[in-house]
Write a protein that holds these residues in place. Structure first.
Motif, PDB file in Angstrom:
ATOM      1  N   ILE A  38       0.854  -1.197   0.000  1.00 16.20           N
ATOM      2  CA  ILE A  38       0.000   0.000   0.000  1.00 16.20           C
ATOM      3  C   ILE A  38       0.884   1.239   0.000  1.00 16.20           C
ATOM      4  O   ILE A  38       1.760   1.382   0.865  1.00 16.20           O
ATOM      5  N   TYR A  39       0.654   2.130  -0.962  1.00 15.94           N
ATOM      6  CA  TYR A  39       1.478   3.344  -1.118  1.00 15.94           C
ATOM      7  C   TYR A  39       0.568   4.580  -1.076  1.00 15.94           C
ATOM      8  O   TYR A  39       0.213   5.129  -2.114  1.00 15.94           O
ATOM      9  N   PRO A  40       0.206   5.055   0.121  1.00 12.32           N
ATOM     10  CA  PRO A  40      -0.752   6.164   0.215  1.00 12.32           C
ATOM     11  C   PRO A  40      -0.229   7.475  -0.369  1.00 12.32           C
ATOM     12  O   PRO A  40      -0.988   8.273  -0.905  1.00 12.32           O
ATOM     13  N   LYS A  41       1.082   7.709  -0.242  1.00  4.92           N
ATOM     14  CA  LYS A  41       1.729   8.931  -0.732  1.00  4.92           C
ATOM     15  C   LYS A  41       3.133   8.570  -1.198  1.00  4.92           C
ATOM     16  O   LYS A  41       3.651   7.519  -0.811  1.00  4.92           O
ATOM     17  N   PRO A  42       3.767   9.418  -2.009  1.00  5.82           N
ATOM     18  CA  PRO A  42       5.153   9.137  -2.397  1.00  5.82           C
ATOM     19  C   PRO A  42       6.054   8.960  -1.173  1.00  5.82           C
ATOM     20  O   PRO A  42       6.021   9.778  -0.245  1.00  5.82           O
ATOM     21  N   GLY A  43       6.815   7.875  -1.143  1.00  5.84           N
ATOM     22  CA  GLY A  43       7.714   7.605  -0.023  1.00  5.84           C
ATOM     23  C   GLY A  43       7.071   6.894   1.152  1.00  5.84           C
ATOM     24  O   GLY A  43       7.753   6.513   2.102  1.00  5.84           O
ATOM     25  N   TRP A  44       5.735   6.731   1.105  1.00  2.00           N
ATOM     26  CA  TRP A  44       5.026   6.022   2.178  1.00  2.00           C
ATOM     27  C   TRP A  44       4.786   4.576   1.750  1.00  2.00           C
ATOM     28  O   TRP A  44       4.391   4.314   0.608  1.00  2.00           O
ATOM     29  N   GLU A  46       2.895   0.970   3.345  1.00  2.00           N
ATOM     30  CA  GLU A  46       2.100   0.380   4.423  1.00  2.00           C
ATOM     31  C   GLU A  46       1.712  -1.058   4.080  1.00  2.00           C
ATOM     32  O   GLU A  46       1.689  -1.460   2.906  1.00  2.00           O
ATOM     33  N   HIS A  47       1.397  -1.832   5.132  1.00  2.00           N
ATOM     34  CA  HIS A  47       0.758  -3.146   5.002  1.00  2.00           C
ATOM     35  C   HIS A  47      -0.462  -3.163   5.913  1.00  2.00           C
ATOM     36  O   HIS A  47      -0.461  -2.499   6.957  1.00  2.00           O
ATOM     37  N   ASP A  48      -1.486  -3.924   5.531  1.00  2.00           N
ATOM     38  CA  ASP A  48      -2.630  -4.154   6.411  1.00  2.00           C
ATOM     39  C   ASP A  48      -2.257  -5.307   7.343  1.00  2.00           C
ATOM     40  O   ASP A  48      -2.065  -6.443   6.881  1.00  2.00           O
ATOM     41  N   PRO A  49      -2.147  -5.063   8.659  1.00  2.00           N
ATOM     42  CA  PRO A  49      -1.725  -6.132   9.573  1.00  2.00           C
ATOM     43  C   PRO A  49      -2.640  -7.350   9.517  1.00  2.00           C
ATOM     44  O   PRO A  49      -2.193  -8.482   9.711  1.00  2.00           O
ATOM     45  N   ARG A  50      -3.938  -7.115   9.238  1.00  2.00           N
ATOM     46  CA  ARG A  50      -4.869  -8.246   9.168  1.00  2.00           C
ATOM     47  C   ARG A  50      -4.567  -9.121   7.953  1.00  2.00           C
ATOM     48  O   ARG A  50      -4.732 -10.338   8.006  1.00  2.00           O
ATOM     49  N   GLU A  51      -4.107  -8.486   6.864  1.00  2.00           N
ATOM     50  CA  GLU A  51      -3.722  -9.271   5.690  1.00  2.00           C
ATOM     51  C   GLU A  51      -2.442 -10.067   5.957  1.00  2.00           C
ATOM     52  O   GLU A  51      -2.310 -11.211   5.502  1.00  2.00           O
ATOM     53  N   ILE A  52      -1.510  -9.450   6.669  1.00  2.00           N
ATOM     54  CA  ILE A  52      -0.299 -10.191   7.055  1.00  2.00           C
ATOM     55  C   ILE A  52      -0.695 -11.426   7.852  1.00  2.00           C
ATOM     56  O   ILE A  52      -0.250 -12.552   7.567  1.00  2.00           O
ATOM     57  N   ASN A  90      -5.089  -2.465  19.524  1.00  2.00           N
ATOM     58  CA  ASN A  90      -5.834  -2.335  20.767  1.00  2.00           C
ATOM     59  C   ASN A  90      -5.764  -3.656  21.529  1.00  2.00           C
ATOM     60  O   ASN A  90      -6.084  -4.712  20.984  1.00  2.00           O
ATOM     61  N   ARG A  91      -5.326  -3.587  22.768  1.00  2.00           N
ATOM     62  CA  ARG A  91      -5.157  -4.808  23.558  1.00  2.00           C
ATOM     63  C   ARG A  91      -6.484  -5.531  23.804  1.00  2.00           C
ATOM     64  O   ARG A  91      -6.524  -6.772  23.910  1.00  2.00           O
ATOM     65  N   GLU A  92      -7.580  -4.768  23.909  1.00  2.00           N
ATOM     66  CA  GLU A  92      -8.870  -5.381  24.245  1.00  2.00           C
ATOM     67  C   GLU A  92      -9.543  -6.011  23.029  1.00  2.00           C
ATOM     68  O   GLU A  92     -10.054  -7.126  23.097  1.00  2.00           O
ATOM     69  N   THR A  93      -9.519  -5.303  21.907  1.00  2.00           N
ATOM     70  CA  THR A  93     -10.219  -5.792  20.719  1.00  2.00           C
ATOM     71  C   THR A  93      -9.302  -6.565  19.781  1.00  2.00           C
ATOM     72  O   THR A  93      -9.774  -7.337  18.936  1.00  2.00           O
ATOM     73  N   GLY A  94      -7.982  -6.340  19.898  1.00  2.00           N
ATOM     74  CA  GLY A  94      -7.027  -6.958  18.980  1.00  2.00           C
ATOM     75  C   GLY A  94      -6.963  -6.285  17.628  1.00  2.00           C
ATOM     76  O   GLY A  94      -6.242  -6.737  16.741  1.00  2.00           O
ATOM     77  N   ALA A  95      -7.703  -5.185  17.451  1.00  2.00           N
ATOM     78  CA  ALA A  95      -7.752  -4.515  16.149  1.00  2.00           C
ATOM     79  C   ALA A  95      -6.603  -3.527  16.005  1.00  2.00           C
ATOM     80  O   ALA A  95      -6.328  -2.743  16.928  1.00  2.00           O
ATOM     81  N   PRO A  96      -5.923  -3.528  14.858  1.00  2.00           N
ATOM     82  CA  PRO A  96      -4.878  -2.524  14.619  1.00  2.00           C
ATOM     83  C   PRO A  96      -5.485  -1.122  14.601  1.00  2.00           C
ATOM     84  O   PRO A  96      -6.610  -0.932  14.117  1.00  2.00           O
ATOM     85  N   ILE A  97      -4.738  -0.142  15.102  1.00  2.00           N
ATOM     86  CA  ILE A  97      -5.260   1.238  15.088  1.00  2.00           C
ATOM     87  C   ILE A  97      -5.049   1.892  13.728  1.00  2.00           C
ATOM     88  O   ILE A  97      -5.640   2.928  13.433  1.00  2.00           O
ATOM     89  N   ALA A  98      -4.208   1.288  12.894  1.00  2.00           N
ATOM     90  CA  ALA A  98      -3.913   1.820  11.555  1.00  2.00           C
ATOM     91  C   ALA A  98      -3.142   0.737  10.806  1.00  2.00           C
ATOM     92  O   ALA A  98      -2.793  -0.298  11.376  1.00  2.00           O
ATOM     93  N   ASN A  99      -2.873   0.982   9.536  1.00  2.00           N
ATOM     94  CA  ASN A  99      -2.011   0.075   8.799  1.00  2.00           C
ATOM     95  C   ASN A  99      -0.610   0.057   9.409  1.00  2.00           C
ATOM     96  O   ASN A  99      -0.182   1.028  10.040  1.00  2.00           O
ATOM     97  N   ALA A 100       0.102  -1.041   9.209  1.00  2.00           N
ATOM     98  CA  ALA A 100       1.501  -1.124   9.629  1.00  2.00           C
ATOM     99  C   ALA A 100       2.341  -0.170   8.785  1.00  2.00           C
ATOM    100  O   ALA A 100       2.114  -0.026   7.582  1.00  2.00           O
ATOM    101  N   ILE A 101       3.288   0.504   9.428  1.00  2.00           N
ATOM    102  CA  ILE A 101       4.255   1.326   8.697  1.00  2.00           C
ATOM    103  C   ILE A 101       5.467   0.434   8.406  1.00  2.00           C
ATOM    104  O   ILE A 101       6.109  -0.086   9.316  1.00  2.00           O
ATOM    105  N   VAL A 102       5.746   0.240   7.113  1.00  2.00           N
ATOM    106  CA  VAL A 102       6.756  -0.723   6.661  1.00  2.00           C
ATOM    107  C   VAL A 102       8.158  -0.129   6.801  1.00  2.00           C
ATOM    108  O   VAL A 102       8.348   1.093   6.736  1.00  2.00           O
TER     109      VAL A 102
END
Length: 499
Positions: A38-44, A46-52, A90-102
């Motif tokens: 995932i490339y949101p902007k030039p030089g950025w 990301e990966h979706d942790p759930r996809e990993i 989030n420790r309680e829900t297990g949901a990532p707060i955002a995409n992983a920064i690679v």
């Protein structure tokens, strides 16, 4: 032996793999699944942790089914992973707060520059972590997520969030949230871990404004990381080995002792030299990192790490940009079709020069062209350039560590090139050992897990598996080697931007 296999999870930058190894260290089943970049902007990047997670859990089932292996036959799981990539959840829900920064992402460069603007901070960070302060490592990525995701910093301060590199995220998933841990090798790549004390460093946490409550427990690379307890994979399998990818290769290549080195020939090169219990501080742009250790090691073990920016990429350049080969294998035939490069020297400084030069403004060049120079000479010179760059890193490592590199264990795609391997042995004046099993990363994770459980008795047993290696022994006379290196260094000096 009812337990016949160790399962290695090799979570990489572009795909997740699962590899089953038998007691002889042979792969008996492999499954692989790519995931989105995932490339949101030039030089950025990301990966979706759930996809990993889903891709990694999926290949576990796939490899067991395709190989006909039952979960009861699995001794243990070893994990190896892309390093530095940062996940916060989030420790309680297990949901990532955002995409992983690679690890490749450059968005946090300004944060590092701001932190290092105060006198002495850059030197402090390098002294404690062994790393050259950079956006590459995890610390600034954590700070960015806490500062830019709404409510994240408040939740972190309240102890509701967890940070992890990819190994930690997978351990959390596999154990159903029961274990929040990492190993010493991955911790050493965060820029928050003191490699001398073996602990998270309060001063570094303060510099990057990272609450300690986010951090995983740091454990030895060969040890207990819990048991599988999630619906997607068989339950009750112990997770007993974890290491970042390059340290896993070092271990998989049986570089257990000071002075033993490995080089991985990928798009670029990663070279690591084991330095034992001594953390060697580099003055020439190498980084000091924690090496994975066998069970029972007396304290932390270390390695010097150096990178070559352009290795296999130079072969891609011959194919895609110059059009002088149709495929990578053809480069070896071309190189062997001429007795030498006819004085042609390629300096592949496409993105600058790395260690030991560190000149980001340098650019690539071809020197020594005459009317008789042809595509075979250029192809040969391009392959030779890989060996010269590795020799420069090796010479720096030898100088700084005091260890002579008389053998180099090799792997990665370009290690299949017999011409390159022989030339590398010649120009290093060292023996190259190329394993029959090229899955060195996964094998390292498997070794760490299997040693912890007693599946393998010790490192002596692992070394014995290397008897089938291919060996390349130096055959070049000293005068020729010195002349070739002198020509290479003269060419390098001509592409560097001098003050």
């Amino acid at each position: 032996m009812s337990k016949k296999y160790v399962l290695a999870l090799d979570q990489g930058t572009t795909s997740s793999r699962a590899i089953l190894f038998d007691h002889a260290g042979q792969p008996v089943g492999i499954a692989q699944h790519p995931f989105r970049q995932i490339y949101p902007k030039p030089g950025w990047v990301e990966h979706d942790p759930r996809e990993i997670a889903s891709s990694q859990l999926g290949v576990i089932t796939e490899v067991l089914v395709s190989s006909g292996v039952s979960p009861e036959e699995i001794d243990s799981i070893g994990i190896t992973n892309q390093r530095e990539t940062t996940v916060v959840w989030n420790r309680e829900t297990g949901a990532p707060i955002a995409n992983a920064i690679v690890w490749q992402c450059r968005r946090t460069t300004d944060i590092v520059e701001e932190v290092c603007a105060r006198p002495g901070v850059r030197e402090l960070i390098q002294a404690k972590t062994g790393l050259i302060p950079d956006a590459y490592f995890s610390a600034s990525k954590i700070k960015w997520l806490l500062d830019h995701v709404p409510g994240a910093r408040e939740a972190a301060e309240a102890g509701k969030l967890a940070f992890g590199t990819v190994d930690t995220w997978l351990i959390w998933q596999l154990t159903g949230g029961a274990v929040h841990a990492t190993d010493v090798t991955n911790a050493s790549r965060t820029m928050l871990f003191n490699i001398h004390t073996g602990e998270w460093d309060e001063e570094l946490l303060e510099l990057f404004d990272v609450p300690a409550s986010l951090l995983p427990e740091v454990r030895p690379s060969s040890g207990d990381f819990g048991i599988t307890a999630c619906a997607a994979v068989p339950a009750g399998i112990p997770i007993r080995g974890v290491a970042g990818d390059q340290q896993a290769v070092l271990f998989g290549q049986c570089c257990f002792d000071p002075g033993r080195a490995k080089n991985t020939y990928g798009t670029g090169c990663f070279m690591l030299l084991h330095t034992g219990h001594t953390a060697v501080e580099s003055q020439n742009g190498l980084v000091t990192t924690v090496a994975a250790s066998a069970p029972g090691a007396d304290g932390l073990e270390y390695a010097l790490e150096g990178s070559v920016f352009v290795a296999g990429a130079v072969v891609q350049w011959l194919r895609d940009e110059l059009g002088i080969i149709q495929n990578a294998a053809e480069s070896e035939d071309l190189a062997n079709s001429v007795p030498d490069s006819a004085g042609v020297v390629v300096v592949p400084a496409f993105t600058g020069l790395g260690a030991p030069y560190w000149d980001s403004e340098a650019r690539g060049a071809i020197f020594g062209l005459t009317r008789g120079a042809n595509r075979a000479h250029i192809a040969r010179a391009a392959l030779e350039s890989m060996a010269y760059q590795v020799a420069d890193v090796a010479a720096t490592m030898e100088r700084e560590s005091g260890h002579a590199i008389d053998q180099l264990n090799v792997d990665g795609g370009a290690s299949a090139n017999g011409f390159l391997m022989q030339f590398q042995a010649d120009i290093l004046n060292a023996q190259l050992n190329r394993p029959k099993v090229l899955e060195s990363t996964g094998l390292g994770a498997a070794f760490l897990a299997g040693l912890s459980t007693g599946f393998w008795e010790g490192t002596t047993e692992l070394r014995a598996m290397r008897e089938r290696d291919d060996h390349f022994r130096p055959a070049m006379i000293e005068a020729e080697r010195e002349e070739k290196l002198a020509n290479w260094h003269a060419a390098v000096s001509r592409v560097m931007i001098h003050e």
